[in-house]
Design an enzyme around this catalytic site. Sequence first.
Site, short mmCIF file in Angstrom:
data_model
loop_
_atom_site.label_atom_id
_atom_site.label_comp_id
_atom_site.label_asym_id
_atom_site.label_seq_id
_atom_site.Cartn_x
_atom_site.Cartn_y
_atom_site.Cartn_z
N LYS A 176 -18.13 62.92 -64.53
CA LYS A 176 -16.97 62.65 -63.68
C LYS A 176 -15.79 63.50 -64.13
CE LYS A 176 -13.33 59.74 -63.70
NZ LYS A 176 -12.39 60.51 -62.89
N GLY A 229 -9.95 62.53 -73.08
CA GLY A 229 -8.82 62.04 -72.30
C GLY A 229 -7.81 61.39 -73.21
N THR A 231 -5.59 58.50 -75.32
CA THR A 231 -5.99 57.50 -76.32
C THR A 231 -6.15 56.10 -75.70
OG1 THR A 231 -5.04 58.79 -78.10
CG2 THR A 231 -5.25 56.44 -78.50
N THR A 233 -7.01 55.33 -72.63
CA THR A 233 -8.25 55.28 -71.86
C THR A 233 -9.44 55.26 -72.81
OG1 THR A 233 -7.09 56.76 -70.34
CG2 THR A 233 -9.36 56.25 -69.81
N GLU A 251 -12.74 62.23 -77.63
CA GLU A 251 -11.79 63.31 -77.93
C GLU A 251 -10.49 62.90 -77.25
OE1 GLU A 251 -12.67 65.95 -79.69
OE2 GLU A 251 -14.85 65.99 -79.57
N CYS A 285 -4.30 69.56 -75.30
CA CYS A 285 -4.28 68.51 -76.33
C CYS A 285 -3.94 69.10 -77.69
CB CYS A 285 -5.63 67.80 -76.36
SG CYS A 285 -6.99 68.95 -76.55
P1 NDP Z 1 -6.97 60.05 -68.98
O1 NDP Z 1 -7.35 59.30 -70.19
O2 NDP Z 1 -6.04 59.43 -68.03
O3 NDP Z 1 -8.26 60.45 -68.13
C1 NDP Z 1 -9.37 61.12 -68.68
C2 NDP Z 1 -10.57 60.85 -67.80
O4 NDP Z 1 -10.92 59.47 -67.91
C3 NDP Z 1 -10.30 61.09 -66.32
O5 NDP Z 1 -11.46 61.59 -65.70
C4 NDP Z 1 -9.97 59.69 -65.84
O6 NDP Z 1 -10.12 59.52 -64.47
C5 NDP Z 1 -10.97 58.88 -66.63
N1 NDP Z 1 -10.66 57.46 -66.73
C6 NDP Z 1 -9.50 56.81 -66.47
N2 NDP Z 1 -9.65 55.47 -66.67
C7 NDP Z 1 -10.93 55.28 -67.07
C8 NDP Z 1 -11.69 54.13 -67.45
N3 NDP Z 1 -11.18 52.90 -67.44
N4 NDP Z 1 -12.97 54.30 -67.81
C9 NDP Z 1 -13.53 55.53 -67.86
N5 NDP Z 1 -12.87 56.64 -67.49
C10 NDP Z 1 -11.57 56.53 -67.11
O7 NDP Z 1 -6.42 61.45 -69.49
P2 NDP Z 1 -5.75 62.58 -68.62
O8 NDP Z 1 -6.68 63.00 -67.54
O9 NDP Z 1 -4.37 62.15 -68.28
O10 NDP Z 1 -5.71 63.78 -69.68
C11 NDP Z 1 -4.72 63.94 -70.61
C12 NDP Z 1 -5.12 63.36 -71.96
O11 NDP Z 1 -6.32 63.96 -72.41
C13 NDP Z 1 -4.09 63.65 -73.03
O12 NDP Z 1 -3.89 62.50 -73.80
C14 NDP Z 1 -4.75 64.73 -73.87
O13 NDP Z 1 -4.30 64.79 -75.18
C15 NDP Z 1 -6.18 64.33 -73.77
N6 NDP Z 1 -7.03 65.47 -74.10
C16 NDP Z 1 -7.72 65.47 -75.29
C17 NDP Z 1 -8.48 66.57 -75.64
C18 NDP Z 1 -9.26 66.58 -76.93
O14 NDP Z 1 -10.13 67.43 -77.06
N7 NDP Z 1 -8.99 65.71 -77.88
C19 NDP Z 1 -8.58 67.75 -74.79
C20 NDP Z 1 -7.83 67.64 -73.56
C21 NDP Z 1 -7.08 66.53 -73.24
P3 NDP Z 1 -8.80 59.68 -63.53
O15 NDP Z 1 -8.46 61.10 -63.53
O16 NDP Z 1 -9.25 59.16 -62.25
O17 NDP Z 1 -7.74 58.82 -64.16
#
Ligand code: NDP
Length: 485
Positions: A176, A229, A231, A233, A251, A285
């Site tokens: 997804k 994504g 923290t 989530t 991650e 990130c």
């Molecule tokens: P989110 O946590 O909002 O979303 C990440 C993914 O999870 C999206 O596909 C999102 O869908 C999905 N999601 C949301 N809610 C749920 C749930 N309850 N169960 C399962 N999946 C869910 O992050 P962002 O998209 O806003 O991305 C930014 C974040 O990602 C920042 O905190 C950044 O630091 C982190 N990040 C970390 C990296 C790493 O390697 N450590 C690399 C890149 C980013 P939807 O889009 O529909 O909300």
Amino acid sequence: MTSFDKIQNFIDGQFVEPGGGNYLDNIEPATGKPYSLVPDSDARDVELAVAAAEKAFPGWSRTPAAERSRILLRIADLIERDLEKFAHAESIDTGKPLSLARGLDIPRASSNFRFFATAILHTENEAHVTDGVAFNYTLRQPRGVAGLISPWNLPLYLLSWKIAPAIAVGNTAVAKPSELTPMTAFLLCELCREAGLPDGVLNIVHGTGPNVGAAITEHPKISTISFTGGTMTGRKVAEAGAPLFKKISLELGGKNPNIIFADADLEAAIAGSVRSSFANQGQVCLCGSRVFVERSRYDEFVSRFKEKVSQLKLGDPLELGVDQGAIVSKTQLQKVMYYVDLARQEGGKIELGGETPLPPNERCREGYFFPPTVITNLPVSCRVNREEIFGPVITITPFESEEEVIRYANDVEYGLSSSVWTQNLSRAHRVAEQINSGTVWINCWLVRDLRVPFGGMKQSGVGREGGEEALRFFTEPKNVCIAKC
Ligand code: NDP
């Protein structure tokens, strides 16, 4: 709107409508206008995808590594062939400069497939001889259906970083992408078909986190979850997976320190810091959003850094020569603005940026733009210095000693990455050892060798991916013990 602009799910090798028939607008951040539709799928679609992945698993997991490798290499080649198309799609979908998508995101997606396609040809199995008693060897077998969830900032780059190792070792997958940036994942499916990937090996279900993401993490037949994504989530993913004993890799977010010692090559440190602060509008990130500069060179650094940052060109992401594009969404823009206001309330001095800019052109009149923003005069313990903003906003703080800056660097809940700029080799080793982050860059930033372990400490994540770590994560080690008769 053309039919191409209606994104579809990809299940069992077919492009299909979401079962509920619902779609969401896909907005182009640079214009603030919808330009395509993305399926608003739900648990029923995930169910179909899991069934397809389960059906494909026996055949794919028994396919010889050389054949899996050949197909993945073909996908890598096809991404390269379609570089321009993918780069345009990524830029339009995310707001990032076309040059960045062309130079970084899409080539990296291709490299991910190529890297894992060849890695599986060079694996070794361990053997342990128990003196006079038995001979043990380790089988590393695919685990079944993997659930892969990725964010919006580096869409194809991060999704392919999960898909490639998961399927290379013989798993099948339900993936997804973020519903904010679904386009390149959609385009990838067409290439998978062209490359001859068997039906059901990769399934992509588009939709929101609460509907599709949660259905993936809760599904009892998905045994492995790789999530990138935020923290908050990540916590939900861990909560959903724990009772089912899933293998989970998280991650998550970061609030990374970027440390400049007085003995650094300041020219290089400034150039590196401009990139680590504002690449992809600060939405990486790994961006170093907390800059610490040793007191004796603080004033010089701030003034030269500001001069360089003010030369960054903000504009229509599709135009040549643009360094800063749009923020990914209105919500994210509002979050960035909230934190800049908070910085003012916390006593910060806005050295540069901080106000919504004029639109770069007529096309982008309603786009989500915010300029690179540099803030000084904030205490290290304030919220702006502790919470992840994930936008083009950084703070600069002076420090007096090595011990002090190590304390500052570690005094946050995150521990993803850090950068250290110094010419003193002993200091570089000493500081690297003491900083609590998954990656420490010395005199560089975002140098990413695909073989190295990647992940975060503390609330930046659990587990490591990359290279051998990813191959291990997506397989189950089994010890076979043969008695010596
Ligand atoms: P989110 O946590 O909002 O979303 C990440 C993914 O999870 C999206 O596909 C999102 O869908 C999905 N999601 C949301 N809610 C749920 C749930 N309850 N169960 C399962 N999946 C869910 O992050 P962002 O998209 O806003 O991305 C930014 C974040 O990602 C920042 O905190 C950044 O630091 C982190 N990040 C970390 C990296 C790493 O390697 N450590 C690399 C890149 C980013 P939807 O889009 O529909 O909300």
